[in-house]
Design a protein around this motif. Structure first.
Motif, PDB file in Angstrom:
ATOM      1  N   LEU A 176       0.775  -1.024   0.035  1.00 27.43           N
ATOM      2  CA  LEU A 176      -0.040   0.172   0.092  1.00 27.43           C
ATOM      3  C   LEU A 176       0.964   1.376   0.111  1.00 27.43           C
ATOM      4  O   LEU A 176       1.845   1.311   0.810  1.00 27.43           O
ATOM      5  N   ARG A 177       0.391   2.137  -0.766  1.00 27.01           N
ATOM      6  CA  ARG A 177       1.324   3.619  -1.003  1.00 27.01           C
ATOM      7  C   ARG A 177       0.407   4.569  -0.082  1.00 27.01           C
ATOM      8  O   ARG A 177      -1.012   4.833  -0.106  1.00 27.01           O
ATOM      9  N   ALA A 178       1.068   4.983   0.763  1.00 27.68           N
ATOM     10  CA  ALA A 178       0.277   6.100   1.709  1.00 27.68           C
ATOM     11  C   ALA A 178       0.038   7.342   1.145  1.00 27.68           C
ATOM     12  O   ALA A 178       0.644   7.725   0.033  1.00 27.68           O
ATOM     13  N   PRO A 179      -1.318   7.980   1.422  1.00 28.99           N
ATOM     14  CA  PRO A 179      -1.749   9.118   0.819  1.00 28.99           C
ATOM     15  C   PRO A 179      -0.597  10.548   1.017  1.00 28.99           C
ATOM     16  O   PRO A 179      -0.273  10.351   2.237  1.00 28.99           O
ATOM     17  N   GLY A 180      -0.558  11.235   0.134  1.00 26.65           N
ATOM     18  CA  GLY A 180       0.045  12.570   0.503  1.00 26.65           C
ATOM     19  C   GLY A 180       1.499  12.301   0.714  1.00 26.65           C
ATOM     20  O   GLY A 180       2.365  11.444   0.272  1.00 26.65           O
ATOM     21  N   ARG A 181       1.996  12.958   1.744  1.00 30.54           N
ATOM     22  CA  ARG A 181       3.157  12.915   2.274  1.00 30.54           C
ATOM     23  C   ARG A 181       3.400  12.400   3.673  1.00 30.54           C
ATOM     24  O   ARG A 181       4.380  12.568   4.623  1.00 30.54           O
ATOM     25  N   LEU A 182       2.413  11.714   4.054  1.00 27.19           N
ATOM     26  CA  LEU A 182       2.477  10.969   5.452  1.00 27.19           C
ATOM     27  C   LEU A 182       3.669  10.114   5.657  1.00 27.19           C
ATOM     28  O   LEU A 182       4.113   9.528   4.750  1.00 27.19           O
ATOM     29  N   SER A 183       4.100  10.341   6.900  1.00 22.55           N
ATOM     30  CA  SER A 183       5.260   9.615   7.010  1.00 22.55           C
ATOM     31  C   SER A 183       4.772   8.004   7.393  1.00 22.55           C
ATOM     32  O   SER A 183       3.534   7.924   7.369  1.00 22.55           O
ATOM     33  N   GLY A 184       5.961   7.148   7.502  1.00 25.12           N
ATOM     34  CA  GLY A 184       5.244   5.839   7.769  1.00 25.12           C
ATOM     35  C   GLY A 184       4.536   5.623   9.114  1.00 25.12           C
ATOM     36  O   GLY A 184       3.536   4.911   9.195  1.00 25.12           O
ATOM     37  N   LYS A 185       4.921   6.306  10.216  1.00 26.41           N
ATOM     38  CA  LYS A 185       4.243   6.099  11.482  1.00 26.41           C
ATOM     39  C   LYS A 185       2.921   6.706  11.287  1.00 26.41           C
ATOM     40  O   LYS A 185       2.227   6.153  11.934  1.00 26.41           O
ATOM     41  N   ALA A 186       2.733   7.863  10.749  1.00 27.87           N
ATOM     42  CA  ALA A 186       1.431   8.442  10.570  1.00 27.87           C
ATOM     43  C   ALA A 186       0.478   7.661   9.761  1.00 27.87           C
ATOM     44  O   ALA A 186      -0.806   7.557   9.866  1.00 27.87           O
ATOM     45  N   ALA A 187       1.143   7.129   8.777  1.00 29.29           N
ATOM     46  CA  ALA A 187       0.437   6.246   7.938  1.00 29.29           C
ATOM     47  C   ALA A 187      -0.245   4.971   8.616  1.00 29.29           C
ATOM     48  O   ALA A 187      -1.292   4.679   8.192  1.00 29.29           O
ATOM     49  N   MET A 188       0.762   4.442   9.418  1.00 30.96           N
ATOM     50  CA  MET A 188       0.282   3.210  10.163  1.00 30.96           C
ATOM     51  C   MET A 188      -0.975   3.521  11.090  1.00 30.96           C
ATOM     52  O   MET A 188      -1.809   2.720  11.190  1.00 30.96           O
ATOM     53  N   LYS A 189      -0.828   4.484  11.566  1.00 29.53           N
ATOM     54  CA  LYS A 189      -1.834   5.004  12.545  1.00 29.53           C
ATOM     55  C   LYS A 189      -3.168   5.059  11.726  1.00 29.53           C
ATOM     56  O   LYS A 189      -4.224   4.722  12.098  1.00 29.53           O
ATOM     57  N   ARG A 190      -3.052   5.753  10.505  1.00 31.19           N
ATOM     58  CA  ARG A 190      -4.460   5.935   9.736  1.00 31.19           C
ATOM     59  C   ARG A 190      -4.669   4.382   9.293  1.00 31.19           C
ATOM     60  O   ARG A 190      -6.119   4.415   9.322  1.00 31.19           O
ATOM     61  N   LEU A 191      -4.154   3.830   8.775  1.00 30.98           N
ATOM     62  CA  LEU A 191      -4.381   2.445   8.304  1.00 30.98           C
ATOM     63  C   LEU A 191      -4.892   1.610   9.469  1.00 30.98           C
ATOM     64  O   LEU A 191      -6.113   1.003   9.161  1.00 30.98           O
TER      65      LEU A 191
END
Length: 446
Positions: A154-169
């Protein structure tokens, strides 16, 4: 058929499909790397050392020990004399340098481990979960159906960091099994001379006919010791590309050139290149695809001279192969006992390997192991340089193929117990393939 058995069968079928896609590339068709050694780049980013932990190393040694490279053929001179805290600090510097050198591809993940930037791996997601993460802005980069082990990148939206992307996921799809896609390093150091006593060269034990081994590493270059070897290469991060590390490991397996002889001389070698020439590659997802391909070859052993963090996708893949009885051998790394335990060596079902010098002493820089099985020669020895010639090597990377060779020849770790030698330090159950070291002086190693 049980659910586990069907999952494994599908995994093997997926590997066979990958094999059919391009397994005919051979080592001698790859371009040779520069002859005469692998010099460090003239312009190397300065390394800032906090405190005096690395004071025993010269500036050149610090640069060599922290420079990310697929062409490392040994731990830098002086590193073996550093204390545990210094080795752990050196690891942080090296991983940080890898991230700084590849900002478009990598970012810092948990505990500072390099991970693919903006990428998460969903494991066995349901259609409903994928719809939820799509609604949260994630896009599917690729899907690998390995049979009961579906991996969706999965590619995270925008410029989310990996840690922020994991939280959103996790918020978008509660209960979804997911992890980062970390980068795994060759378990070796920089190409510098190695000090220490050497032993006279001796022939390794014979390899029974019909054996095959898979190595998961970088690509293998042309070399005199490999010209008659049966080698098949497959790329998992683009086309296979020759590397110094991969060439050295391959020579220790199937090389033969005058006084130099690999521990699995005569075996067929399959090379799974997970780097494609880039140290920013080598991700957990690439290793899992390589393992599926490796399993399809029904090898007698898989040699993995790579280290990195624990990862849910890799853990599940290893467990599937271990249940099938696939023999996997991996290095514990060279960052000392104060560094984190490294994987895949620490997983159940993987034979964990450390290294000893010519006096049968465990290398002081060898990594800490959750479970240490065997040691093998990993210093005061020669391995092939891409193109022609040999280099002195040092590290658990180079002990691992020797154990894999003997495991392939004997068929079990229990059989290996009957040919162990004694040594000093933390060497697990004993030293395997003690006569497999080639004296650097015999082959004029640089």
């Amino acid at each position: 058929m049980s659910r586990r058995s069907s999952a494994l069968a599908a995994l093997l079928m997926a590997g066979a499909a990958l094999a059919a896609a391009g397994s005919a590339a051979r080592a001698q068709l790859l371009p040779s790397l520069p002859v005469g050694g692998l010099p460090l780049p003239s312009a190397v980013r300065n390394v800032t050392v906090v405190g005096d932990l690395l004071a025993p190393l010269s500036p050149a040694q610090r640069q060599a020990a922290t420079l990310p490279s697929l062409d490392r053929l040994g731990v830098a001179q002086g590193v073996g004399e550093l204390g545990q805290a210094s080795l752990a600090e050196l690891r942080k510097l090296r991983l940080g340098e890898l991230i700084r050198a590849n900002p478009a591809q990598l970012e810092s993940g948990p505990d500072g481990v390099p991970v693919r930037r903006g990428v998460l791996i969903a494991i066995d997601p349901t259609d409903a979960q994928l719809r939820s993460v799509a609604a949260a802005g994630f896009t599917v980069e690729r899907r690998d159906d390995l049979g009961g082990l579906v991996s969706v990148t999965l590619r995270a939206p925008g410029r989310l960091s990996g840690k922020a992307a994991m939280k959103r996921l996790k918020a978008a799809a509660p209960g979804l099994a997911a992890d980062y896609d970390p980068i795994y390093e060759p378990a070796g150091g920089a190409l510098l001379p190695v000090a220490g006593a050497v032993l006279a060269g001796a022939s390794p034990p014979p390899m029974p006919a019909g054996r095959s081994i898979v190595m998961i590493d970088g690509g293998v270059a042309a070399h005199a010791s490999l010209k008659n070897a049966a080698i098949v290469q497959q790329g998992f991060a683009g086309p296979a590309k020759a590397t110094g590390h991969g060439t050295a490991v391959a020579s220790l397996l199937v090389g033969r050139d005058g006084a130099f002889r690999g521990a699995a001389d005569g075996a067929r070698l399959y090379v799974a290149d997970i780097y494609g020439g880039s140290p920013a590659a080598g991700s957990a997802s690439a290793i899992v695809r390589a393992l599926a391909w490796a399993a399809s070859k029904q090898p007698d052993a898989i040699s993995i001279s790579l280290v990195g963090p624990s990862n849910l996708l890799l853990q599940r893949a290893v467990a599937i192969l271990a249940r099938r009885g696939v023999r996997m051998v991996a290095a514990v790394g060279n960052d000392g006992p104060a560094a984190p335990i490294q994987y895949p060596a620490a997983y159940d079902g993987v034979t964990a390997v450390t290294a000893v010098d010519a006096r049968d002493r465990a290398l002081p820089e060898a990594g800490r192991a959750a479970r240490l099985d065997f040691a093998a020669p990993g210093a005061d020895m020669a391995a092939a340089l891409p193109g022609r010639g040999y280099a002195k090597v040092r590290g658990t990377s180079f002990a691992t193929p020797l154990v894999a060779a003997r495991l392939a020849a004997t068929g079990s770790t229990q059989a290996l117990d009957r040919e162990l030698s004694r040594g000093s330090g933390k060497i697990g159950r004993g030293i395997v393939c003690r006569t497999c070291r080639t004296d650097p002086r015999i082959v004029g190693a640089k």
